[in-house]
Design a protein around this motif. Structure first.
Motif, PDB file in Angstrom:
ATOM      1  N   MET A 153     130.188  22.189 150.851  1.00  0.00           N
ATOM      2  CA  MET A 153     129.111  22.394 151.094  1.00  0.00           C
ATOM      3  C   MET A 153     128.528  23.905 150.238  1.00  0.00           C
ATOM      4  N   GLY A 154     129.019  24.237 149.430  1.00  0.00           N
ATOM      5  CA  GLY A 154     128.766  24.792 148.303  1.00  0.00           C
ATOM      6  C   GLY A 154     128.318  25.167 147.402  1.00  0.00           C
ATOM      7  N   PRO A 155     127.629  25.576 146.134  1.00  0.00           N
ATOM      8  CA  PRO A 155     126.339  25.106 145.779  1.00  0.00           C
ATOM      9  C   PRO A 155     127.481  24.355 143.920  1.00  0.00           C
ATOM     10  N   VAL A 156     125.932  23.639 143.325  1.00  0.00           N
ATOM     11  CA  VAL A 156     126.971  23.390 142.135  1.00  0.00           C
ATOM     12  C   VAL A 156     126.308  22.865 141.250  1.00  0.00           C
ATOM     13  N   LEU A 157     126.504  23.761 139.691  1.00  0.00           N
ATOM     14  CA  LEU A 157     125.400  23.515 139.075  1.00  0.00           C
ATOM     15  C   LEU A 157     124.689  22.479 138.526  1.00  0.00           C
ATOM     16  N   THR A 158     122.774  22.244 139.181  1.00  0.00           N
ATOM     17  CA  THR A 158     122.141  20.923 139.555  1.00  0.00           C
ATOM     18  C   THR A 158     121.625  21.089 137.888  1.00  0.00           C
ATOM     19  N   ALA A 159     121.647  23.021 137.363  1.00  0.00           N
ATOM     20  CA  ALA A 159     119.926  23.036 136.555  1.00  0.00           C
ATOM     21  C   ALA A 159     120.956  23.023 135.332  1.00  0.00           C
ATOM     22  N   ASN A 160     120.022  22.955 134.178  1.00  0.00           N
ATOM     23  CA  ASN A 160     120.430  23.414 132.725  1.00  0.00           C
ATOM     24  C   ASN A 160     121.273  23.879 132.761  1.00  0.00           C
ATOM     25  N   ILE A 161     122.820  24.106 132.116  1.00  0.00           N
ATOM     26  CA  ILE A 161     123.950  24.857 132.621  1.00  0.00           C
ATOM     27  C   ILE A 161     124.275  25.276 131.091  1.00  0.00           C
ATOM     28  N   THR A 162     124.099  26.845 131.491  1.00  0.00           N
ATOM     29  CA  THR A 162     124.171  27.388 129.426  1.00  0.00           C
ATOM     30  C   THR A 162     125.107  28.431 129.455  1.00  0.00           C
ATOM     31  N   VAL A 163     126.316  27.931 128.650  1.00  0.00           N
ATOM     32  CA  VAL A 163     127.531  29.159 128.788  1.00  0.00           C
ATOM     33  C   VAL A 163     127.328  30.087 127.836  1.00  0.00           C
ATOM     34  N   HIS A 164     127.649  31.188 128.135  1.00  0.00           N
ATOM     35  CA  HIS A 164     127.479  32.853 126.779  1.00  0.00           C
ATOM     36  C   HIS A 164     128.231  33.040 126.660  1.00  0.00           C
ATOM     37  N   ALA A 165     128.930  32.895 125.986  1.00  0.00           N
ATOM     38  CA  ALA A 165     130.259  33.528 125.286  1.00  0.00           C
ATOM     39  C   ALA A 165     130.373  34.931 124.948  1.00  0.00           C
ATOM     40  N   ILE A 166     131.639  35.823 125.469  1.00  0.00           N
ATOM     41  CA  ILE A 166     132.562  36.692 124.946  1.00  0.00           C
ATOM     42  C   ILE A 166     133.782  36.485 124.555  1.00  0.00           C
ATOM     43  N   TRP A 167     133.243  36.516 122.698  1.00  0.00           N
ATOM     44  CA  TRP A 167     134.791  36.802 121.782  1.00  0.00           C
ATOM     45  C   TRP A 167     134.932  38.561 121.491  1.00  0.00           C
ATOM     46  N   TYR A 168     136.400  38.064 123.056  1.00  0.00           N
ATOM     47  CA  TYR A 168     136.864  39.589 122.767  1.00  0.00           C
ATOM     48  C   TYR A 168     138.281  39.427 121.621  1.00  0.00           C
ATOM     49  N   GLY A 169     138.138  40.543 120.539  1.00  0.00           N
ATOM     50  CA  GLY A 169     139.399  40.578 119.739  1.00  0.00           C
ATOM     51  C   GLY A 169     138.493  39.954 117.882  1.00  0.00           C
ATOM     52  N   ALA A 170     139.290  40.136 117.374  1.00  0.00           N
ATOM     53  CA  ALA A 170     139.279  39.597 116.379  1.00  0.00           C
ATOM     54  C   ALA A 170     139.694  37.537 115.917  1.00  0.00           C
ATOM     55  N   TRP A 171     138.247  37.491 115.442  1.00  0.00           N
ATOM     56  CA  TRP A 171     137.568  36.233 116.053  1.00  0.00           C
ATOM     57  C   TRP A 171     137.287  35.608 114.314  1.00  0.00           C
ATOM     58  N   GLN A 172     137.424  34.191 113.349  1.00  0.00           N
ATOM     59  CA  GLN A 172     137.467  33.727 112.519  1.00  0.00           C
ATOM     60  C   GLN A 172     136.530  33.499 112.932  1.00  0.00           C
ATOM     61  N   ASN A 173     135.439  33.031 111.474  1.00  0.00           N
ATOM     62  CA  ASN A 173     134.252  32.620 111.750  1.00  0.00           C
ATOM     63  C   ASN A 173     133.938  30.899 111.828  1.00  0.00           C
ATOM     64  N   SER A 174     135.573  30.284 111.498  1.00  0.00           N
ATOM     65  CA  SER A 174     135.748  28.974 111.609  1.00  0.00           C
ATOM     66  C   SER A 174     136.437  28.562 112.883  1.00  0.00           C
ATOM     67  N   GLN A 175     137.324  29.591 113.262  1.00  0.00           N
ATOM     68  CA  GLN A 175     137.171  29.220 114.602  1.00  0.00           C
ATOM     69  C   GLN A 175     136.256  29.580 115.785  1.00  0.00           C
ATOM     70  N   LYS A 176     135.285  30.014 115.531  1.00  0.00           N
ATOM     71  CA  LYS A 176     134.085  30.077 116.167  1.00  0.00           C
ATOM     72  C   LYS A 176     132.997  28.899 116.200  1.00  0.00           C
ATOM     73  N   LYS A 177     133.214  27.926 115.116  1.00  0.00           N
ATOM     74  CA  LYS A 177     132.425  27.269 115.197  1.00  0.00           C
ATOM     75  C   LYS A 177     133.488  25.985 115.753  1.00  0.00           C
ATOM     76  N   ILE A 178     134.401  26.018 115.516  1.00  0.00           N
ATOM     77  CA  ILE A 178     135.126  24.529 116.416  1.00  0.00           C
ATOM     78  C   ILE A 178     134.689  24.631 118.099  1.00  0.00           C
ATOM     79  N   ILE A 179     134.615  25.947 118.675  1.00  0.00           N
ATOM     80  CA  ILE A 179     134.227  25.934 119.878  1.00  0.00           C
ATOM     81  C   ILE A 179     133.111  25.683 120.128  1.00  0.00           C
TER      82      ILE A 179
END
Length: 316
Positions: free
Chosen positions: A59-85
């Protein structure tokens, strides 16, 4: 009331505190038969365990509205890695991708409803992003300090992430040199919700780590294998980055469970919400037809012999 499992595990996309966060573990071949091996004997004709585990709606809520994923890139990330995700997340709602597609996989998640009968949203999009390249909370994070990282992102003086508790989910991605409590030993990722006492809001979130330097044989399987598995060769990673390719499966797992069980009081099996069996758990380790137990199932390969099981926007 019950539903099926969340299709097959995403193989790749070429493209505690007092209350324990919900955990995602990674599949890998076992030296000894595991529970499903014993349950099904020698047969590998099954896909998933949805015939044996019945999810229940609490009986708890589920995500019925359009889902927006906000990403936090913690540490050193390459642009190519970010692009894959990024391209994986954007592919969830791309209905034009070739079959078998990421959006086709997501249709299983859409079958789940809330108490009004409203379905999980068909729209999953990438929202705002925040870079934390200087390791604001250090290179060793506890479960509680993960929430502190999210607080820093949503309360930043410049370009804070938007607060969107009804349809936003917050995805904390840690670089390969960041140690997280229980990482590799017990978890490759988990989801939960933030505490108002720490963050100021109740926000569904997930954490997933890059295991490339710490435990690729555990969290990036089958693109890496554990050392004790002598004679086993890893499959070729379509993106040429086993750590990030391994993350894709865990990210898919956690987004599906965030959608269907964001506050850990909606869809799950079992009596203990701290250790539930959730939608993606039912198909953990099943990447293709016939998969289960210690076998990944029948997979696809491209002209470079890289292995995949889903098509995204521009990648496999």
């Amino acid at each position: 009331m019950s539903r099926g499992c969340i299709g097959v595990t995403i193989l790749t996309l070429l493209l505690t505190i007092t209350t324990t966060p919900v955990i995602s573990w990674r599949p890998w071949p076992h030296l000894k038969p595991n529970a499903s091996d014993l349950l099904y004997g020698g047969s590998k004709k099954f896909e998933g365990s949805s015939e044996f585990v019945h999810l229940k709606y609490h009986m708890g809520p589920v995500l019925t509205a359009n889902i927006t994923v906000h990403a936090i890139w913690y540490g050193a990330w390459q642009n190519s890695q970010k692009k894959i995700i990024r391209e994986f997340i954007s592919s969830i709602s791309d209905v034009n991708a070739k079959h078998p597609s990421i959006s086709g996989w997501w249709k299983t998640a859409q079958l789940y409803t809330d108490q009004t009968g409203a379905n999980i949203s068909s729209t999953v999009r990438l929202g705002a992003e925040k870079n934390d390249r200087f390791y604001s909370h250090g290179k060793s994070l506890s479960r509680l300090s993960i929430q502190s990282v999210i607080k820093s992102a949503v309360t930043a003086k410049t370009k804070p992430l938007p607060i969107n508790p009804k349809s936003g989910v917050y995805l904390l991605l840690t670089a390969d040199d960041v140690y997280v409590q229980d990482f590799c030993g017990q978890v490759c990722g988990f989801h939960y919700f933030t505490f108002p006492s720490i963050v100021g809001f109740t926000l569904p979130y997930a954490w997933v780590g890059n295991s490339a330097k710490q435990c690729p044989g555990t969290c990036a399987y089958p693109f890496a294998v554990p050392q004790f598995m002598t004679g086993f060769e890893p499959l070729k990673s379509p993106n040429g980055d086993a750590g990030v390719d391994g993350m894709i499966s865990v990210i898919a797992h956690e987004i599906a469970e965030l959608a269907t069980n964001p506050l850990v009081n909606a869809w799950y099996a079992g009596q203990d919400p701290s250790f539930p069996v959730e939608i993606a758990d039912l198909c953990e380790g099943i990447y293709g037809t016939g998969g289960g137990g210690s076998y990944t199932g029948q997979l696809l390969s491209d002209h470079d012999n890289a292995t995949y099981n889903m098509h995204g926007i521009r990648r496999r």
